[in-house]
Design a protein around this motif. Sequence first.
Motif, short mmCIF file in Angstrom:
data_model
loop_
_atom_site.label_atom_id
_atom_site.label_comp_id
_atom_site.label_asym_id
_atom_site.label_seq_id
_atom_site.Cartn_x
_atom_site.Cartn_y
_atom_site.Cartn_z
N SER A 248 0.82 -1.28 -0.08
CA SER A 248 -0.05 -0.03 0.06
C SER A 248 0.86 1.10 0.03
O SER A 248 0.47 2.19 -0.70
N ALA A 357 -13.40 2.67 2.88
CA ALA A 357 -13.97 1.43 2.11
C ALA A 357 -15.21 1.38 1.33
O ALA A 357 -15.23 0.82 0.16
N GLU A 359 -15.81 3.89 -0.55
CA GLU A 359 -15.60 4.36 -1.83
C GLU A 359 -14.68 3.38 -2.93
O GLU A 359 -14.72 3.46 -3.94
N GLU A 360 -14.12 2.32 -2.18
CA GLU A 360 -13.69 1.44 -2.81
C GLU A 360 -14.71 0.12 -3.15
O GLU A 360 -14.23 -1.10 -3.47
N ASN A 361 -15.87 0.02 -2.61
CA ASN A 361 -16.93 -0.85 -2.58
C ASN A 361 -16.37 -2.05 -1.95
O ASN A 361 -16.75 -3.26 -2.47
N TYR A 362 -15.72 -1.86 -0.77
CA TYR A 362 -15.09 -3.04 -0.10
C TYR A 362 -15.79 -3.13 1.00
O TYR A 362 -16.12 -2.27 1.76
N GLY A 415 -8.28 -6.79 -1.46
CA GLY A 415 -9.13 -5.64 -1.11
C GLY A 415 -8.78 -4.61 -0.02
O GLY A 415 -8.84 -3.41 -0.36
N LYS A 418 -6.21 -2.24 -1.55
CA LYS A 418 -6.85 -1.12 -2.41
C LYS A 418 -7.30 0.05 -1.36
O LYS A 418 -7.16 1.13 -1.54
N VAL A 419 -8.08 -0.36 -0.19
CA VAL A 419 -8.44 0.43 0.94
C VAL A 419 -7.45 1.38 1.30
O VAL A 419 -7.32 2.61 1.47
N ARG A 422 -5.84 4.01 -0.82
CA ARG A 422 -6.70 5.03 -0.69
C ARG A 422 -6.43 5.83 0.37
O ARG A 422 -6.48 7.05 0.37
#
Length: 434
Positions: A248, A357, A359-362, A415, A418-419, A422
């Motif tokens: 990350s 989360a 915003e990332e659809n997580y 997943g 990615k969060v 961001r």
Amino acid sequence: METSKFNDQLLSFLQASPTPFHATASMSDELRKAGFVELFENDNWVIEEGGKYFVTRNASSLIAFTTPTLDVSQTGWRMIGAHTDSPCLKLKPNAHVERFGYHQLGVEVYGGVLLHTWLDRDLSIAGRVTFKDKAGAVTSRLVDFKKPIAVVPNLAIHMNRGVNDGFSVNPQEEILPILCGAENTFELHALLVEQLKKQHDGLDISHILDFELSLYDTQAPALVGLHEEYICSARLDNLLSCFVGLQSLIDSDCQRPSLLICTDHEEIGSLSACGANGPFLDDVLRRLSPNPEQFVQAIQRSMLVSADNAHALHPNYANKHDKLHAPGINKGAVIKVNANQRYATNSETASVYRDIAAEENYEVQCFVVRSDMACGSTIGPITSGEIGVPTIDIGLPTFGMHSIRELAGSQDAFGLYKVLVRFTQRDALISRPA
């Protein structure tokens, strides 16, 4: 990056990191490849705007950071925290034990080990060895035998008929690994010298002074399950979080000051010079923001994501969970909450994470221990208590925590990565009244 590539790199990292020393070395190598400059604590630091840096302590803890601005008093830090150590068996200083026709190793239990899982496994040895060279200098190198050289055999059921009704393992008498038969010559220091010379060409060793060595399972990490839904490996707690945090930070856009801290000794309380309950992070941050007023401002504009594994709902032991807080594997990272501050999460830090989360659809899950059970803890409350940074405790759902071989979801780590990318790019964190 795609999930499959991410997981391939994760498995390689786990395989290359049998001890905190090796994990720190692996992360250091990745940071150098990504353009991070190594700093040394006993040098004067020259930090430049737009720079990327990392520093280690004790060769088992690491802090990496980016400096898009040198004045962090108005931006704060986006921090990710994890730990490099895992429960294991460590060799005692006088480790060689010869009894009943076998050469064995005396071991000390490190952390909360599920001891029975170490029986009947193909074990190797890795760690750090300190020695004197022919010039008289005291120095250290990492060692890893890689191949299976030891085993702790179980006792046959014929000699322990009640074993399936429950049994305990005595770590002093019953967990000593067997190396070879006593008809063979064995001397531990000589074995270490031989292995060091194999691994490090041209190494000039006078004699071994000391070592910090651990046993580990040689079975390689793997994707398992009918559809490869799971990652099965040793040391997922907490090298899984170390890897996610590392990637990350490397893949952040470096537009906001971001920092990764991976410390040793979490499994035994973190109270050490290189642990979360020691001065390492505070020392680094004060060198980067030496003005006391600006230091406090920076901390209060920062946020720490403390990433450590979470207990997934085990289908065979469902009654061990609060039914409304029972995370599932491959259903997203878990926000960990405890009213008694065993986790440092509060409503504000949880809300920031939930927002990112989303915003990332997580997916986001939540864990609270049963009210009639004791709760574990993490570096989150320790770090928050040491430097005052707002903190959230999260974790990837896991089965078999503290087993020699743990199980996590093959979708969850990517997943979370990615969060957290961001998160490192987030402008505003927690809004405070003017």
